[in-house]
Design a protein around this motif. Structure first.
Motif, PDB file in Angstrom:
ATOM      1  N   ASN A 228       0.625  -1.174   0.013  1.00  0.00           N
ATOM      2  CA  ASN A 228      -0.199  -0.519  -0.005  1.00  0.00           C
ATOM      3  C   ASN A 228       0.827   1.272  -0.073  1.00  0.00           C
ATOM      4  O   ASN A 228       0.416   2.491   0.028  1.00  0.00           O
ATOM      5  CB  ASN A 228      -1.268  -0.087   1.117  1.00  0.00           C
ATOM      6  CG  ASN A 228      -2.248  -1.016   0.913  1.00  0.00           C
ATOM      7  OD1 ASN A 228      -2.730  -0.509  -0.249  1.00  0.00           O
ATOM      8  ND2 ASN A 228      -2.136  -1.209   1.794  1.00  0.00           N
ATOM      9  N   LEU A 229       2.189   1.374   0.970  1.00  0.00           N
ATOM     10  CA  LEU A 229       3.036   2.544   0.753  1.00  0.00           C
ATOM     11  C   LEU A 229       3.582   2.425  -0.205  1.00  0.00           C
ATOM     12  O   LEU A 229       3.430   4.067  -0.872  1.00  0.00           O
ATOM     13  CB  LEU A 229       3.893   1.663   1.767  1.00  0.00           C
ATOM     14  CG  LEU A 229       4.913   3.125   2.321  1.00  0.00           C
ATOM     15  CD1 LEU A 229       3.842   4.261   2.897  1.00  0.00           C
ATOM     16  CD2 LEU A 229       5.412   2.902   3.180  1.00  0.00           C
ATOM     17  N   LEU A 230       4.228   1.230  -1.553  1.00  0.00           N
ATOM     18  CA  LEU A 230       4.127   1.853  -2.303  1.00  0.00           C
ATOM     19  C   LEU A 230       3.342   2.659  -3.481  1.00  0.00           C
ATOM     20  O   LEU A 230       3.523   3.595  -4.303  1.00  0.00           O
ATOM     21  CB  LEU A 230       4.533   0.492  -3.192  1.00  0.00           C
ATOM     22  CG  LEU A 230       5.764  -0.182  -3.276  1.00  0.00           C
ATOM     23  CD1 LEU A 230       5.987  -1.375  -3.862  1.00  0.00           C
ATOM     24  CD2 LEU A 230       7.319   0.565  -3.140  1.00  0.00           C
ATOM     25  N   PHE A 277       2.089  -3.495 -10.323  1.00  0.00           N
ATOM     26  CA  PHE A 277       2.655  -2.071 -10.910  1.00  0.00           C
ATOM     27  C   PHE A 277       4.191  -1.663 -11.027  1.00  0.00           C
ATOM     28  O   PHE A 277       3.583  -0.566 -11.674  1.00  0.00           O
ATOM     29  CB  PHE A 277       3.168  -1.889  -8.780  1.00  0.00           C
ATOM     30  CG  PHE A 277       2.389  -2.130  -7.707  1.00  0.00           C
ATOM     31  CD1 PHE A 277       0.532  -2.538  -8.286  1.00  0.00           C
ATOM     32  CD2 PHE A 277       2.277  -2.047  -6.391  1.00  0.00           C
ATOM     33  CE1 PHE A 277      -0.326  -2.869  -7.188  1.00  0.00           C
ATOM     34  CE2 PHE A 277       1.242  -2.043  -5.926  1.00  0.00           C
ATOM     35  CZ  PHE A 277      -0.189  -2.395  -5.973  1.00  0.00           C
ATOM     36  N   ASP A 278       5.109  -2.821 -11.561  1.00  0.00           N
ATOM     37  CA  ASP A 278       6.542  -1.848 -12.107  1.00  0.00           C
ATOM     38  C   ASP A 278       5.883  -1.847 -13.724  1.00  0.00           C
ATOM     39  O   ASP A 278       6.159  -0.630 -14.322  1.00  0.00           O
ATOM     40  CB  ASP A 278       7.319  -2.814 -11.407  1.00  0.00           C
ATOM     41  CG  ASP A 278       8.699  -2.163 -10.638  1.00  0.00           C
ATOM     42  OD1 ASP A 278       7.184  -1.650  -9.390  1.00  0.00           O
ATOM     43  OD2 ASP A 278       8.611  -2.421 -10.070  1.00  0.00           O
ATOM     44  N   SER A 332      11.660  -3.195  -5.890  1.00  0.00           N
ATOM     45  CA  SER A 332      10.942  -3.173  -6.713  1.00  0.00           C
ATOM     46  C   SER A 332      11.027  -1.402  -7.155  1.00  0.00           C
ATOM     47  O   SER A 332      12.187  -0.535  -6.913  1.00  0.00           O
ATOM     48  CB  SER A 332       9.346  -2.016  -5.716  1.00  0.00           C
ATOM     49  OG  SER A 332       8.381  -1.633  -6.704  1.00  0.00           O
ATOM     50  N   LYS A 333      10.568  -0.590  -8.325  1.00  0.00           N
ATOM     51  CA  LYS A 333      11.226   0.305  -9.052  1.00  0.00           C
ATOM     52  C   LYS A 333      10.476   1.436  -8.484  1.00  0.00           C
ATOM     53  O   LYS A 333      10.813   2.478  -8.250  1.00  0.00           O
ATOM     54  CB  LYS A 333      10.171   0.624 -10.722  1.00  0.00           C
ATOM     55  CG  LYS A 333      11.662  -0.588 -11.376  1.00  0.00           C
ATOM     56  CD  LYS A 333      10.288  -0.812 -13.090  1.00  0.00           C
ATOM     57  CE  LYS A 333      11.556  -1.917 -13.560  1.00  0.00           C
ATOM     58  NZ  LYS A 333      10.474  -1.675 -14.876  1.00  0.00           N
ATOM     59  N   LEU A 334       9.504   0.881  -7.877  1.00  0.00           N
ATOM     60  CA  LEU A 334       8.551   1.883  -7.323  1.00  0.00           C
ATOM     61  C   LEU A 334       9.278   2.198  -5.555  1.00  0.00           C
ATOM     62  O   LEU A 334       9.125   3.213  -4.953  1.00  0.00           O
ATOM     63  CB  LEU A 334       6.589   1.747  -6.553  1.00  0.00           C
ATOM     64  CG  LEU A 334       5.749   1.982  -7.954  1.00  0.00           C
ATOM     65  CD1 LEU A 334       5.017   1.038  -7.985  1.00  0.00           C
ATOM     66  CD2 LEU A 334       6.295   3.086  -9.252  1.00  0.00           C
ATOM     67  N   CYS A 335      10.346   1.755  -5.562  1.00  0.00           N
ATOM     68  CA  CYS A 335      10.707   1.719  -3.592  1.00  0.00           C
ATOM     69  C   CYS A 335      11.450   2.736  -3.760  1.00  0.00           C
ATOM     70  O   CYS A 335      12.665   3.221  -3.846  1.00  0.00           O
ATOM     71  CB  CYS A 335      11.392   0.780  -3.185  1.00  0.00           C
ATOM     72  SG  CYS A 335      11.768   0.596  -1.411  1.00  0.00           S
TER      73      CYS A 335
END
Ligand code: GDD
Length: 412
Positions: A228-230, A277-278, A332-335
């Motif tokens: 959820n944070l991502l 997501f990524d 993850s790319k979003l991290c």
């Protein structure tokens, strides 16, 4: 089946994540209700006929496996992928004998294979899928690795839906519900790229001689928080939509199975989200499967009516699962740096000599593998591959008897 409609749906790029939906009733009367969806049994049955259920197993009690297999609806094909010990006792042979007996009595369609069969390794190598192999060209250990073998067999049978149930479930009736819930999710979906993930209403534990109906485990609570944070840091809007980060019980359309990448072992389930997501989220860099991007991917999260009661495997097992899960988040790319430092805090007691969580092995999509050829190689070469189709009977197995956890006797 009567099932709640999702109150909200979060849309992240091409990925739609529906909020939790509760099962209201297993049977329903066909009455319209603005807050729920009534799915007729005939619609569910239509899905079951095109559905393969994969049961990954490693050294579980035969009693539990027996209950699980008997409760999977008859219309589904069952594919058991075993990584159980072959010695000193041949657990796999016992599993195979037991399944053959269930087939003889019920005529349900079963397929059985052993993960470490050298011919399985040969088939993957032959079809250029070495990412699943170890240095001896055998399939690596791991639940995810077993799931991939099962998915290819399901594809070779032309199945459109693929689901997973663990073999260590104490309550056979709950397994039946899981499969019906998956089918209900597929009935509600509007895209060929769909995943249904189950959230257990309760996961009971024995606490001081009493059953305590726990809702969240440590791993799932932590994984959900980070997934959820991502999403939250990427969109700028806080969300709690993800509640099935570690859903071992899940199902997906074969179309979606073809385009996903898979993370090793138990990190497979949280990585589903990270991968989507990524690669299909708002910040996707290269869009390869254009069709999925255009028509979208739907994720249903269904709360079961049954509680989930399964074997407990101890603290080390939980820690490994947490490490595998949070490693998918960390890489993850979003991290961003903030999430990374939070993950490191949560893993402080588990990381040992590593400074950062080691990256999980990621396996490529299976869409490019010729599944018919894979099955053909196994049929022609493998000694552990057994197909039990309708109409085939094996003589001499009438009644079975379990002696203890590890032994099984056929009474003729
Ligand atoms: N084929 C195969 N190969 N099966 C395996 C392997 C393997 O190497 N390792 C484990 N399994 C089987 C187990 O026998 C069981 O049927 C299933 O995979 C799940 O493994 P467990 O060891 O029982 O996992 P768990 O109960 O702690 O965790 C489950 O629930 C989690 C969510 O709460 C798993 O499904 C996790 O993946 C899931 O995240």
């Amino acid at each position: 089946m009567l099932i709640e409609l999702p109150r909200r749906t979060e849309i992240y790029g091409s990925v739609k994540i529906h909020e939790l939906q509760r099962v209201l009733k297993f049977d329903s009367g066909g009455f319209d209700n603005p807050r729920s969806c009534d799915i007729p049994l005939e619609d569910i049955k239509r899905i079951l006929k095109r559905f393969a259920i994969i049961v990954p197993i490693k050294d579980e009690s035969l009693h539990l496996l027996d209950g699980v297999l008997r409760s999977i609806p008859f219309d589904c094909t069952v594919i058991v992928v075993s990584n159980s010990a072959r010695e000193p006792q041949d657990m796999y042979r016992m599993e195979k004998d037991m399944i053959t007996n269930i087939h003889t009595l019920t005529q349900q369609e079963f397929f059985i294979i052993h993960q470490k069969d050298p011919e399985v390794g040969f088939a993957f190598h032959n079809l250029n899928y070495d990412c699943i192999l170890d240095k001896y060209r055998l399939v690596r250990d791991g639940k995810s690795e077993g799931m991939i073998i099962g998915m290819l067999l399901a594809k070779s049978l032309g199945k459109e839906y693929i689901g997973f149930v663990d073999a260590d479930n104490y309550v056979p009736g709950s397994v039946r519900e899981y499969v019906m819930d998956y089918a209900a999710g597929f009935c509600m979906s509007k895209t060929p790229y769909t995943m249904v993930r189950l959230h257990w209403r309760y996961k009971p534990k024995v606490v001081e001689d009493r059953l305590y109906f726990k809702k969240w485990g440590r791993v799932s609570r932590t994984t959900n928080k980070y997934l959820n944070l991502l999403l939250s840091i990427s969109t700028g809007f806080e969300t709690g939509v993800v509640i099935t980060g570690n859903a071992g019980e899940h199902a997906l359309t074969t179309n979606l199975a073809d385009i996903m990448e898979y993370s090793t072992g138990y990190s497979v389930e949280p990585y589903h989200f990270v991968y989507l997501f990524d690669n299909f989220g708002m910040k996707a860099e290269k869009i390869i499967p254009v069709d999925a991007f255009n028509v979208g991917i739907e994720i249903f999260q269904i709360e079961t009516l049954n509680p989930h009661l399964h074997e407990e495997k101890g603290e080390e097992h939980i820690n490994n699962m947490l490490l595998g899960s949070l490693s998918t988040i960390y890489h993850s790319k979003l991290c961003d740096e903030y999430v990374m430092s939070e993950v490191l805090n949560d893993l402080v007691d588990i990381l040992h000599s590593w400074k950062i969580p080691p990256q999980n092995t990621i396996m490529a999509p299976i869409g490019g593998i010729d599944a018919a050829k894979f099955a053909d190689i196994l049929l022609n070469r493998s000694e552990t591959f057994v197909q039990l189709r309708q109409g085939s009977t094996v003589k001499g197995m009438i009644e079975e008897e379990y002696l203890d956890n590890n032994s099984f006797r056929v009474v003729q």
